[in-house]
Design a protein around this motif. Structure first.
Motif, PDB file in Angstrom:
ATOM      1  N   SER A  50       0.812  -1.218   0.000  1.00 19.35           N
ATOM      2  CA  SER A  50       0.000   0.000   0.000  1.00 19.35           C
ATOM      3  C   SER A  50       0.843   1.264   0.000  1.00 19.35           C
ATOM      4  CB  SER A  50      -0.929   0.006   1.226  1.00 19.35           C
ATOM      5  OG  SER A  50      -1.815  -1.085   1.194  1.00 19.35           O
ATOM      6  N   TYR A  51       2.017   1.210   0.601  1.00 23.16           N
ATOM      7  CA  TYR A  51       2.888   2.391   0.616  1.00 23.16           C
ATOM      8  C   TYR A  51       3.299   2.771  -0.804  1.00 23.16           C
ATOM      9  CZ  TYR A  51       3.161   1.015   5.527  1.00 23.16           C
ATOM     10  OH  TYR A  51       2.852   0.657   6.816  1.00 23.16           O
ATOM     11  N   HIS A  52       3.590   1.771  -1.614  1.00 26.16           N
ATOM     12  CA  HIS A  52       3.940   2.042  -3.012  1.00 26.16           C
ATOM     13  C   HIS A  52       2.730   2.564  -3.773  1.00 26.16           C
ATOM     14  CE1 HIS A  52       8.096   0.620  -3.528  1.00 26.16           C
ATOM     15  NE2 HIS A  52       7.827  -0.239  -2.562  1.00 26.16           N
ATOM     16  N   ALA A  53       1.554   2.020  -3.496  1.00 26.65           N
ATOM     17  CA  ALA A  53       0.342   2.482  -4.177  1.00 26.65           C
ATOM     18  C   ALA A  53       0.059   3.954  -3.856  1.00 26.65           C
ATOM     19  CB  ALA A  53      -0.842   1.611  -3.779  1.00 26.65           C
ATOM     20  N   ILE A  54       0.213   4.321  -2.591  1.00 24.18           N
ATOM     21  CA  ILE A  54       0.023   5.714  -2.180  1.00 24.18           C
ATOM     22  C   ILE A  54       1.053   6.609  -2.872  1.00 24.18           C
ATOM     23  CG2 ILE A  54       0.161   7.308  -0.218  1.00 24.18           C
ATOM     24  CD1 ILE A  54      -0.915   4.942   1.517  1.00 24.18           C
ATOM     25  N   SER A  55       2.296   6.148  -2.916  1.00 25.03           N
ATOM     26  CA  SER A  55       3.359   6.914  -3.573  1.00 25.03           C
ATOM     27  C   SER A  55       3.074   7.102  -5.056  1.00 25.03           C
ATOM     28  CB  SER A  55       4.707   6.200  -3.393  1.00 25.03           C
ATOM     29  OG  SER A  55       5.039   6.035  -2.036  1.00 25.03           O
TER      30      SER A  55
END
Length: 348
Positions: free
Chosen positions: A160-165
């Motif tokens: 999810s951190y990559h998706a938010i980024s």
């Protein structure tokens, strides 16, 4: 009439495939499925040398049309015809790539071609080097909906951190493009408004593209069989009517900690694009620290890639810009061919 290329860009899962089909439904526009050869060809351009040499063009065209990674076959054009048109065509990198897209448009008897790949929003500088007359359409969707949809994709293996980024990077890239590109080159629209009133939004978009609106664009499902490969089951919704059913569905698809991180990290960007925050509680320091590390790593990776490309530009093996459209040739200083009427030709 315009013959400028059109690129659909945005964050993945923002509705770019739906918009691709809407544009593909226009009688003058053919927008390809994702082909996956434009970017690797550009960054590997030194390998093919000066494309003013016809045999070098042949070698590159054979790779584009024959390598399994390129998805050239999804254009459904004959590889041998493509190779010969490239060999007989202009000697530049953009011309070799653009010939495939032009032939795709020819399949449908259409005057203009387009390409859709969300990540292009961060590669507009590269695309303008290849196609200096290109127009860009950036579709923006609520970042929380994009994140929740990305998580569910079978091909998305990141967290999810990559998706938010990814959403933050797309919005930041769009902000820069809005400031730096001419008004006739860059256009933004929101997914929520497009699905709420497709006709109004598409009329505005057609005005930007210098095209007449066509009612077929509002119901693009018929174009899905042409422009969406069957194996892409995650695009199954494009075979139905345009719907707002997924708008705001992030509230039931994201975990509470993900909503908190999204709104803390993306809050200003969300509000600037017309999205209201839910008032979720502040995220934990642990979650925010993980997000910051992810963003920093991605930022460093982009800087390294951009630096390599700047160095490669100093050692360019040959011309880059396409020479296929009227404006591309004009920008290169190539005189426009004068077309005489049959009557005048007969008197000569």
């Amino acid at each position: 009439m315009s013959d400028r290329p059109v690129f659909v860009v945005g964050c993945p899962r923002s509705g770019t495939t739906m918009l691709q089909l809407m544009l593909h439904s226009h009688p003058r526009l053919a927008v390809t499925p994702e082909t996956r050869f434009l970017v690797p060809v550009y960054y590997g351009r030194r390998e093919y040398g000066d494309l003013r040499d016809p045999e070098r063009r042949r070698t590159l065209a054979e790779w584009i049309s024959g390598d399994r990674t390129t998805k050239f076959r999804e254009l459904k054009i004959e590889a041998s015809d493509y190779i010969e048109q490239v060999v007989d065509g202009p000697g530049s990198l953009g011309s070799v790539i653009g010939t495939a897209f032009r032939m795709y448009a020819d399949r449908f008897g259409k005057a203009r071609w387009g390409d859709k790949r969300p990540s292009y929003v961060k590669q507009v500088d590269m695309l303008l080097r290849l196609f200096p007359d290109a127009q860009f359409v950036h579709l923006i969707r609520d970042g929380r909906d994009c994140v929740s949809s990305l998580k569910e994709m079978p091909w998305y293996t990141l967290n999810s951190y990559h998706a938010i980024s990814t959403w933050a990077e797309a919005i930041d890239a769009g902000n820069k493009l809005r400031r730096t590109l001419p008004e006739d080159t860059y256009y933004e629209l929101r997914y929520e408004e497009l699905t709420d009133d497709p006709e109004t939004e598409l009329k505005k978009l057609c005005h930007f593209l210098e095209e007449d609106f066509d009612p077929a664009m509002v119901s693009p499902r018929e174009a899905a069989s042409d422009a969406v490969p069957l194996h892409k089951v995650w695009h199954s919704n494009t075979h139905g009517d345009v719907t707002r059913a997924r708008v705001g569905s992030w509230a039931n698809r994201l975990e509470s900690w993900e909503i908190s991180v999204c709104e803390a990290a993306l809050g200003e960007r969300l509000r600037a694009n017309g999205y209201e925050l839910s008032g979720a509680p502040a995220p934990s320091k642990v979650h925010m620290a993980k997000l910051q590390r992810t963003m920093q790593k991605r930022r460093a990776s982009r800087k390294r890639k951009n630096m390599r490309d700047r160095l490669n530009r100093l050692r360019e093996p040959g011309p880059v810009a396409a020479l296929l459209t009227s404006e591309q040739r004009a920008l290169a200083g190539i005189p426009q061919q004068r077309v005489e009427s049959p009557e005048l030709a007969g008197r000569a």
